[in-house]
Design a protein around this motif. Sequence first.
Motif, PDB file in Angstrom:
ATOM      1  N   GLY A 137       1.047  -1.354  -0.066  1.00  0.00           N
ATOM      2  CA  GLY A 137       0.401  -0.128  -0.310  1.00  0.00           C
ATOM      3  C   GLY A 137       1.008   1.648   0.164  1.00  0.00           C
ATOM      4  N   MET A 138       1.650   1.503   0.581  1.00  0.00           N
ATOM      5  CA  MET A 138       2.612   1.910   1.025  1.00  0.00           C
ATOM      6  C   MET A 138       3.410   2.783  -0.326  1.00  0.00           C
ATOM      7  SD  MET A 138       5.896   2.979   3.594  1.00  0.00           S
ATOM      8  CE  MET A 138       7.283   2.493   3.103  1.00  0.00           C
ATOM      9  N   LEU A 139       4.228   1.440  -0.627  1.00  0.00           N
ATOM     10  CA  LEU A 139       4.523   1.098  -2.296  1.00  0.00           C
ATOM     11  C   LEU A 139       4.075   1.818  -3.262  1.00  0.00           C
ATOM     12  CD1 LEU A 139       7.205  -1.590  -2.443  1.00  0.00           C
ATOM     13  CD2 LEU A 139       7.427   0.989  -1.946  1.00  0.00           C
ATOM     14  N   PHE A 140       2.893   1.670  -3.652  1.00  0.00           N
ATOM     15  CA  PHE A 140       1.757   2.222  -4.716  1.00  0.00           C
ATOM     16  C   PHE A 140       1.341   3.546  -4.248  1.00  0.00           C
ATOM     17  CE2 PHE A 140       0.351  -2.931  -5.184  1.00  0.00           C
ATOM     18  CZ  PHE A 140       0.655  -2.834  -5.777  1.00  0.00           C
ATOM     19  N   ALA A 141       0.805   4.451  -3.478  1.00  0.00           N
ATOM     20  CA  ALA A 141       0.418   5.184  -2.606  1.00  0.00           C
ATOM     21  C   ALA A 141       2.076   6.083  -3.633  1.00  0.00           C
ATOM     22  CB  ALA A 141       0.810   5.442  -0.781  1.00  0.00           C
ATOM     23  N   MET A 142       3.322   5.681  -2.699  1.00  0.00           N
ATOM     24  CA  MET A 142       4.868   6.219  -3.348  1.00  0.00           C
ATOM     25  C   MET A 142       4.643   6.591  -5.141  1.00  0.00           C
ATOM     26  SD  MET A 142       7.585   5.749  -1.119  1.00  0.00           S
ATOM     27  CE  MET A 142       8.599   6.107  -2.011  1.00  0.00           C
ATOM     28  N   ILE A 143       4.417   5.394  -5.700  1.00  0.00           N
ATOM     29  CA  ILE A 143       4.278   5.267  -7.093  1.00  0.00           C
ATOM     30  C   ILE A 143       3.465   6.562  -7.588  1.00  0.00           C
ATOM     31  CG2 ILE A 143       4.234   3.425  -9.136  1.00  0.00           C
ATOM     32  CD1 ILE A 143       4.674   1.207  -7.683  1.00  0.00           C
ATOM     33  N   TYR A 144       2.219   6.522  -7.604  1.00  0.00           N
ATOM     34  CA  TYR A 144       1.440   7.291  -8.176  1.00  0.00           C
ATOM     35  C   TYR A 144       1.426   8.378  -7.526  1.00  0.00           C
ATOM     36  CZ  TYR A 144      -1.301   3.788 -10.027  1.00  0.00           C
ATOM     37  OH  TYR A 144      -1.784   3.062 -11.445  1.00  0.00           O
ATOM     38  N   GLY A 145       1.619   8.924  -6.170  1.00  0.00           N
ATOM     39  CA  GLY A 145       2.439   9.808  -5.495  1.00  0.00           C
ATOM     40  C   GLY A 145       3.033  10.603  -7.116  1.00  0.00           C
ATOM     41  N   PHE A 146       4.039   9.774  -6.864  1.00  0.00           N
ATOM     42  CA  PHE A 146       4.808  10.549  -7.587  1.00  0.00           C
ATOM     43  C   PHE A 146       4.973  10.438  -9.281  1.00  0.00           C
ATOM     44  CE2 PHE A 146       7.991   9.380  -4.635  1.00  0.00           C
ATOM     45  CZ  PHE A 146       8.851  10.382  -3.970  1.00  0.00           C
ATOM     46  N   ILE A 147       3.942   9.881 -10.245  1.00  0.00           N
ATOM     47  CA  ILE A 147       3.403  10.250 -11.155  1.00  0.00           C
ATOM     48  C   ILE A 147       2.811  11.269 -10.851  1.00  0.00           C
ATOM     49  CG2 ILE A 147       1.571   9.379 -13.223  1.00  0.00           C
ATOM     50  CD1 ILE A 147       2.533   6.368 -12.163  1.00  0.00           C
ATOM     51  N   ILE A 148       1.429  11.660 -10.291  1.00  0.00           N
ATOM     52  CA  ILE A 148       1.390  13.029 -10.146  1.00  0.00           C
ATOM     53  C   ILE A 148       2.226  13.939 -10.336  1.00  0.00           C
ATOM     54  CG2 ILE A 148      -0.206  14.536  -8.546  1.00  0.00           C
ATOM     55  CD1 ILE A 148      -2.074  12.190  -7.833  1.00  0.00           C
ATOM     56  N   ALA A 162      -4.615   6.311  -0.656  1.00  0.00           N
ATOM     57  CA  ALA A 162      -5.016   6.911  -1.057  1.00  0.00           C
ATOM     58  C   ALA A 162      -4.870   8.469  -0.174  1.00  0.00           C
ATOM     59  CB  ALA A 162      -6.911   7.647  -1.180  1.00  0.00           C
ATOM     60  N   ILE A 163      -4.487   8.250   1.151  1.00  0.00           N
ATOM     61  CA  ILE A 163      -3.832   9.505   1.948  1.00  0.00           C
ATOM     62  C   ILE A 163      -2.720   9.494   1.426  1.00  0.00           C
ATOM     63  CG2 ILE A 163      -3.203   9.753   4.189  1.00  0.00           C
ATOM     64  CD1 ILE A 163      -5.747   7.737   5.454  1.00  0.00           C
ATOM     65  N   GLY A 164      -1.563   8.297   1.146  1.00  0.00           N
ATOM     66  CA  GLY A 164      -0.225   8.372   1.798  1.00  0.00           C
ATOM     67  C   GLY A 164      -0.096   9.149  -0.337  1.00  0.00           C
ATOM     68  N   THR A 165      -0.511   8.905  -1.128  1.00  0.00           N
ATOM     69  CA  THR A 165      -0.676   9.518  -2.516  1.00  0.00           C
ATOM     70  C   THR A 165      -1.125  11.193  -2.537  1.00  0.00           C
ATOM     71  OG1 THR A 165      -1.151   7.759  -3.360  1.00  0.00           O
ATOM     72  CG2 THR A 165      -0.996   9.821  -4.609  1.00  0.00           C
ATOM     73  N   LEU A 166      -1.671  11.141  -1.609  1.00  0.00           N
ATOM     74  CA  LEU A 166      -2.214  12.995  -1.495  1.00  0.00           C
ATOM     75  C   LEU A 166      -1.520  13.395  -0.494  1.00  0.00           C
ATOM     76  CD1 LEU A 166      -6.288  12.969  -1.034  1.00  0.00           C
ATOM     77  CD2 LEU A 166      -5.153  13.801  -2.455  1.00  0.00           C
ATOM     78  N   PHE A 167      -1.104  12.476   0.887  1.00  0.00           N
ATOM     79  CA  PHE A 167      -0.061  13.060   1.338  1.00  0.00           C
ATOM     80  C   PHE A 167       1.435  14.145   0.679  1.00  0.00           C
ATOM     81  CE2 PHE A 167       3.700  13.260   4.346  1.00  0.00           C
ATOM     82  CZ  PHE A 167       3.771  13.568   5.152  1.00  0.00           C
ATOM     83  N   LEU A 168       1.892  12.835  -0.751  1.00  0.00           N
ATOM     84  CA  LEU A 168       2.920  13.695  -0.963  1.00  0.00           C
ATOM     85  C   LEU A 168       2.908  14.378  -2.069  1.00  0.00           C
ATOM     86  CD1 LEU A 168       4.893  10.158  -2.306  1.00  0.00           C
ATOM     87  CD2 LEU A 168       5.668  11.502  -0.356  1.00  0.00           C
ATOM     88  N   VAL A 169       1.703  14.401  -2.484  1.00  0.00           N
ATOM     89  CA  VAL A 169       0.993  15.516  -3.510  1.00  0.00           C
ATOM     90  C   VAL A 169       0.162  17.411  -2.725  1.00  0.00           C
ATOM     91  CG1 VAL A 169       0.971  14.120  -5.304  1.00  0.00           C
ATOM     92  CG2 VAL A 169      -1.128  15.033  -4.327  1.00  0.00           C
ATOM     93  N   ALA A 170       0.117  16.559  -1.228  1.00  0.00           N
ATOM     94  CA  ALA A 170      -0.685  18.280  -1.283  1.00  0.00           C
ATOM     95  C   ALA A 170       0.319  18.736  -0.300  1.00  0.00           C
ATOM     96  CB  ALA A 170      -1.485  17.910   0.304  1.00  0.00           C
ATOM     97  N   PHE A 171       1.318  18.529  -0.040  1.00  0.00           N
ATOM     98  CA  PHE A 171       2.429  19.463   0.785  1.00  0.00           C
ATOM     99  C   PHE A 171       3.287  19.415   0.026  1.00  0.00           C
ATOM    100  CE2 PHE A 171       0.275  16.904   4.054  1.00  0.00           C
ATOM    101  CZ  PHE A 171      -0.505  18.263   4.702  1.00  0.00           C
ATOM    102  N   SER A 172       3.925  18.502  -1.395  1.00  0.00           N
ATOM    103  CA  SER A 172       5.037  18.528  -1.592  1.00  0.00           C
ATOM    104  C   SER A 172       4.858  19.391  -3.053  1.00  0.00           C
ATOM    105  CB  SER A 172       5.798  17.961  -1.954  1.00  0.00           C
ATOM    106  OG  SER A 172       4.742  16.758  -2.611  1.00  0.00           O
ATOM    107  N   GLU A 173       5.720  20.671  -3.651  1.00  0.00           N
ATOM    108  CA  GLU A 173       5.572  21.583  -4.668  1.00  0.00           C
ATOM    109  C   GLU A 173       6.357  20.576  -5.961  1.00  0.00           C
ATOM    110  OE1 GLU A 173       7.191  25.308  -4.191  1.00  0.00           O
ATOM    111  OE2 GLU A 173       5.734  25.513  -2.079  1.00  0.00           O
ATOM    112  N   ASN A 174       7.170  19.603  -5.519  1.00  0.00           N
ATOM    113  CA  ASN A 174       7.563  19.385  -6.935  1.00  0.00           C
ATOM    114  C   ASN A 174       8.343  17.573  -6.353  1.00  0.00           C
ATOM    115  OD1 ASN A 174       9.897  19.409  -5.502  1.00  0.00           O
ATOM    116  ND2 ASN A 174      10.349  21.657  -6.077  1.00  0.00           N
ATOM    117  N   LYS A 175       8.903  17.391  -7.276  1.00  0.00           N
ATOM    118  CA  LYS A 175       9.723  15.620  -6.687  1.00  0.00           C
ATOM    119  C   LYS A 175      10.508  16.323  -5.637  1.00  0.00           C
ATOM    120  CE  LYS A 175      11.188  15.511 -11.684  1.00  0.00           C
ATOM    121  NZ  LYS A 175      10.993  15.927 -12.760  1.00  0.00           N
TER     122      LYS A 175
END
Lengths: 247, 284, 230
Positions: free
Chosen positions: A77-88, A155-168
């Motif tokens: 779950g954590m890995l998928f969150a990261m993969i999709y987070g980084f795609i976004i 979903a929380i993990g993915t959103l955490f990455l993209v909601a607070f960070s401005e770039n990769k």
Amino acid sequence: MSGILSEMKTPVSVLARGDLKLIVRDSTLVMALFGPIAITCLIFFLPSIEALVLSKISFDLTPYRSFIVVFLSLIPGMLFAMIYGFIILDERDEDVIDFISITPLRKRGYLTYKLIMPMLLSAGFFLFIIFASSLIQFNPVHAMGVSIMVAIEAAIGTLFLVAFSENKVEGLAFSKVLGIMYLAIPLVFFWTSGWHWLSAFLPPFWIAKAFVHSQMSSAWIWSDLFFGMVVHIGVLIFFLRVFLRKR
Amino acid sequence: MIRVTKLHFAYGSNSKDTLNGLNFHIDSGEVFGFLGPSGAGKSTTQKILIGILNNYRGTVFVNGLDLQKLTSDFYESIGVAFETPNLYTKFTALENLDFFAQFYAGETRNPNELLEAVGLKDAANTRVSDFSKGMKVRLNFCRSLLNNPKLIFLDEPTAGLDPVNLRKMETLILAEKARGNTICITTHDMHVADTLCDRVAFIVDGEVSLIDSPRQLKLQHGERFVDVEYRDGDSLKTKSIPMDKLGSNDTFQDILKNHYMETIHSREASLEDVFVKTTGRSLQ
Amino acid sequence: MRLLTALGQDIRFQFRHGFYYAYLVLTILYILSLRLLPESLVYPALIIILFTDICALGFFFIGAIVLLERGQNLTQSLFVTPLRLHEYLLAKILSFLLLSIVSAFLIMLGGSVGGQDLLWFIFGAIFSALIYTLFGLVFAARARHVNDYFVKSLGIGLLISLPILAYLGLFDTPLFYIFPTRATLILLDTLGGDYALSEKLYSVANLLIWFTILSAWVYQRFDRYVRHPV
């Protein structure tokens, strides 16, 4: 799968086909699946690993088995969150999101799609790891309830990455912090002091709790599922609002 | 300043050459423009001149230096502004300029003065992530001037600028010329080429098809006629009159004496006309 | 001078992108964990934390940083200044080394773990960090996306980390002596374990060889794909 998708004409199917093309052309995403698959394999070898550890360094891992299984079952779950987070994040760095926001799919549709994929995948891997390995007993009804939490957690993990960070680059720093969330699991399992309740705001806390109570056939499982769902949905909505307010 | 002979270049696995034997020279103190549609080889040529692309064939001398023997010291005396502004977005305009300035051994220009010149004084302490496209372009221009370069390369320096800032940028580029610096511009904007460049080179399909001053080109390819619009009673009339001996032309004298003249234009070609005529291509 | 400028910028860049905060939080959590662990597990846990995270952090982060710099064409503007390629690379490597060393120092201090003869240990920690960052740079020179970088680098990352199995006493093979990580684990473990001088010298030689090979490789790849991108 592409056959079914090509018959659908919804914007989501367009995106899904885009991602499928990406997978075929760009081996990265296929290879990205290896992480979760490797974890799954590890689970099947757990008994042999336990035997190896016992014979080599005479350390008995079996008392920790349920902890190890729960912990490992959440890693995909954590890995998928990261993969999709980084795609976004990649797509944001390349202004793809700005482009999508002016198509009929809109930003919400794009996000829905990018969140549903990690949710389904992580819940699927979770259930597979728990039941196919049959290393531990888990009441199926309880497991289904927990799998919903696992999905929301991705979903929380993915959103955490993209909601607070401005770039990769920032996303990477945040992904380090994301891992801390899972610290709640050893705390629930091993910290006997009541202080471990301090981590109750971390979503995985409730998954661990539900698991422990389900193992003990304790009626507290229902309260765990209820409060766990409340915490998960609460955190999800909070992150969603942060993300949607952004740009 | 720059002398290029028989320059060939092919990208990676492309068997076809992107540049097919370019020959040109750029004199000291001149503003030289590369004109051509996208993908014609303008940017490739510039990347070779600044040493980014190094596996070319032919000879390129910049400032008396054979670019095959380039060292990093080469960059002490040249300034480059790329087409896409490339700056640290999490840093302010001033921090960006201060950072890049520190790489140069020689004297550098005062970043605050540069920012003031391009109208970014108030944004000096704003992070670049909050800049508009036009602001980034101007900051990028400042960066290229930090080291007081004798030779300046500008890739599409006016892209994304509004008319006011476009005018300002043109003034700044001409000010650099007035300091005696050599400036090399790539653009597909004919107006920019016309107002700024001493000489322009047309590049199409990796070849230089013509080099001359914009004025010379326009005259050469124009026709020696004037078009006159005038009122004849209620109707608007147009006449084309040969330019030679215009003063003694009867038709022209008649219009001057007996009619209300509205416009008068000489029929020299526009730079765009010359381009289309000589290359058979449009600029887009 | 140019090196110091580039180094200063890289440190500020990492600071603004939250790396230092992320590692501050992690360092505190590591210290707390070490304090909560039973006495007998503190030392092995420390070595594993240093080996898998603190010394390897450059490996993890360098990909995204170089990708971002390449994506925003920053590398292009850097290489039309007098900045030398080796200065650019050194600044990146040293900035991560600093973060690694500071975190490692804080964790050891906070977990009150120490040793008598720190020289070998420090050499091991520094070279471990250098080599991980260099490995990251090899892949960062060409990766197109963060996921792309992770997938490519993670395979190698896991592979070179295999000697940890020997450290844990689970599995060993003479082949491990080729790995740079075997050497770093030996040197890190000199903090609490006894090693023959020959083993320590082998480790130093191993790391110096790997360092030389990787530096040359990284330089060549950056020259080809980043400084002169075609």
